[in-house]
Design an enzyme around this catalytic site. Structure first.
Site, PDB file in Angstrom:
ATOM      1  N   CYS A 155       0.792  -1.217   0.000  1.00 18.58           N
ATOM      2  CA  CYS A 155       0.000   0.000   0.000  1.00 18.58           C
ATOM      3  C   CYS A 155       0.830   1.275   0.000  1.00 18.58           C
ATOM      4  O   CYS A 155       2.047   1.251   0.116  1.00 18.58           O
ATOM      5  CB  CYS A 155      -0.929   0.025   1.214  1.00 18.58           C
ATOM      6  SG  CYS A 155      -0.123  -0.426   2.744  1.00 18.58           S
ATOM      7  N   GLY A 192      -0.603   0.311  -4.836  1.00 16.60           N
ATOM      8  CA  GLY A 192      -1.741  -0.520  -4.474  1.00 16.60           C
ATOM      9  C   GLY A 192      -2.913  -0.236  -5.383  1.00 16.60           C
ATOM     10  O   GLY A 192      -3.368   0.904  -5.438  1.00 16.60           O
ATOM     11  N   ASN A 196       1.289   1.327   5.859  1.00 19.25           N
ATOM     12  CA  ASN A 196       2.041   0.713   4.761  1.00 19.25           C
ATOM     13  C   ASN A 196       3.087  -0.211   5.367  1.00 19.25           C
ATOM     14  O   ASN A 196       3.929   0.227   6.149  1.00 19.25           O
ATOM     15  CB  ASN A 196       2.711   1.801   3.917  1.00 19.25           C
ATOM     16  CG  ASN A 196       3.717   1.248   2.922  1.00 19.25           C
ATOM     17  OD1 ASN A 196       4.695   1.900   2.597  1.00 19.25           O
ATOM     18  ND2 ASN A 196       3.483   0.047   2.425  1.00 19.25           N
ATOM     19  N   GLY A 197       3.047  -1.482   5.019  1.00 21.97           N
ATOM     20  CA  GLY A 197       4.033  -2.431   5.518  1.00 21.97           C
ATOM     21  C   GLY A 197       3.370  -3.641   6.135  1.00 21.97           C
ATOM     22  O   GLY A 197       2.162  -3.855   5.998  1.00 21.97           O
TER      23      GLY A 197
END
Length: 494
Positions: A21, A47, A122-123
């Site tokens: 993302c 994404g 994100n991650g």
């Protein structure tokens, strides 16, 4: 269908890596939801399955989450009426078919006793399952299968006084690679993992601040780049223009993700002070020095192989040509009902330029090789277009290990370079020669000198097998984690 390292289901012919993302946030910006939608549009490459925006109008939070692209979900002149306010965060997400459901789309929102809070992440958390198991055992009820929801529960359960302190308390419990945004009724919080694996940048729009995964999102909205958020840093933006920074955790060496430069970030972004485009060109130049070959033409696999192919051509003196033309109008939901049609699917995305390829000795440049299925199809297509020789070159080292920090990558037994020798891979890909950029060559392209074997300058486990953090969930799944030690690790909180 196959299951990848993240437990997702993916097609056996799917040879594309994806990042989970991208995030964007705006504080005290007029029409913040529209600005956020523009920022997410610039981050669409990070994404493409789902997206969402949460806004705050000074009294109420408003959220929208959709499957599909940003342009489809957040178009129309009524956007600022649907999502009013001067404060907003947004998220664009990739999810494989096993997890592509609306309940996993972000930002995720919760009403707490002191404030509402929306989170965009994100991650990946490498201790998600361990935390999830503990939280469920203690009575937490989850509405999704996303690791981001764990963070919401940790914030809700923290006994710290302020929302900022509760957020930092939650950060002390999580492990892995992340860039996080949190929107409350008092502030916008941004945080980056202690190693800086995932990127996050600060920008300035008129008299306001914005946060984004990449600088290309700042360019999209006309914002000025201020700086990267540092590894392990937490920034809090409040009031009209107040920004506070803290480093609440012990200092660690930064180890940003190399795949941001190899593949994921947009070429026009600057990540951790390095131009992605320039790094990719240097990767191609180093590749030419390490794996040079007599040939007539250098051809990129578009679009990700283009900068490296330019660098290879310039360093080798071999002419650069567009021997493969990419279609940018391929539908995301095209049905491939039979194996015969499936085999032709590569031509929907890539078409050979016969005038460039016929009778030529071709150097074919791509950013990386994962399973090898798509690479073999492209090689066959180029061969059928009349290429006399095909010399395949990868602008990254062989990918031998899976990722657990936000890259959707197959398990090790599905990675071509983990299972086969160079000669075997050359035969499988049906090429006249095959070459990869070395790990030291990649470090040289980063202007980082040779790799330090004791303290590597970057996150590079997909090439080396040396993971930058412990992988608690993986250890538990493989029975390598002692229960007492595990319980102690979960209780190490404030």
């Amino acid at each position: 269908m196959l299951e990848d390292a993240g437990g997702h289901v993916r097609d056996a012919d799917d040879d594309q890596m994806r990042l989970e993302c991208g995030v964007f946030g705006a504080w005290n910006v007029a029409e913040s939801s529209a600005i956020t939608a523009l920022g997410l549009h610039a981050l669409q490459h990070r994404g493409q399955e789902a997206c969402g925006i949460a806004s705050f109008d000074g009294q109420l939070f408003h959220t929208e989450r959709h499957m599909g692209h940003v342009g489809e979900a957040f178009s129309g002149t009524d956007l600022v009426h649907r999502l009013p306010g001067r404060y907003a965060i947004g998220h664009t997400r990739y999810a494989t078919s096993g997890a592509s459901v609306i309940r996993n789309v972000q930002p995720m929102f919760a009403d707490l006793e002191a404030s509402g809070i929306a989170i965009a992440h994100n991650g990946n958390l490498t201790n998600f399952r361990a935390l999830h198991t503990q939280l469920v055992a203690e009575g937490s009820i989850f509405q999704s299968t996303s690791d981001s929801e764990v963070i919401l529960h940790l914030v809700a359960r923290s006994r710290k006084g302020s929302m900022e302190a509760r957020f930092i308390d939650a950060l002390s419990r999580i492990e892995g690679g992340y860039a996080l945004l949190a929107l409350t009724n008092e502030c916008l919080i941004g945080a980056r993992d202690p190693l800086g694996i995932r990127p996050l940048v600060l920008g300035e729009l008129d008299d306001a601040y914005v946060l984004a995964s990449e600088t290309c999102a700042l360019e999209m909205i006309g914002a000025r780049f201020v700086r990267d958020i540092e590894h392990g840093e937490v920034v809090v933006i409040s009031g009209k223009r107040t920004l506070r920074s803290s480093r609440p955790f012990p200092a660690a060496r930064a180890r940003p993700c190399l795949f941001e430069y190899v593949y994921f970030s947009r070429p026009d972004s600057v990540v951790n002070g390095r131009s992605v485009y320039d790094v990719r060109k240097r990767m191609g130049a180093c590749l030419a020095q390490e794996t040079g070959v007599d040939a007539d033409v250098v051809v990129p696999v578009p679009d990700s192989g283009v900068p490296a192919a330019l660098g290879f051509a310039q360093a080798s003196g071999i002419p650069y040509e567009l021997g493969i033309i990419r279609s940018h109008y391929m539908g995301r939901t095209f049905i491939q009902p039979t194996q015969g049609v499936r085999e032709l699917g590569v031509r929907m995305k890539h078409s050979p330029n016969r005038q460039v390829l016929e009778g030529k000795r071709v150097v074919l440049i791509d950013d990386s090789i994962v399973r090898g299925t798509t690479s073999r199809k492209i090689v066959r297509m180029v061969r059928e277009a009349g290429a006399r020789e095909i010399h395949f070159r990868s602008a990254s080292p062989p990918i031998k290990w899976p990722d657990f920090y936000g890259i959707d990558m197959p398990d090790r037994d599905k990675l071509l370079a983990a299972r086969k020798t160079l000669a075997e891979m050359q035969e499988i890909l049906e090429v006249d020669s095959l070459g990869f950029l070395s790990v030291d060559g990649l470090y040289h392209a980063m202007d980082a000198g040779p790799r330090d074997p004791v303290h590597p300058q970057f996150t590079d486990h997909y090439f080396t097998g040396e993971y930058p953090t412990r992988l608690l969930d993986r250890e538990i799944a493989e029975g390598r984690n002692d229960p007492v030690e595990r319980q102690l690790s979960l209780l190490v909180t404030a």
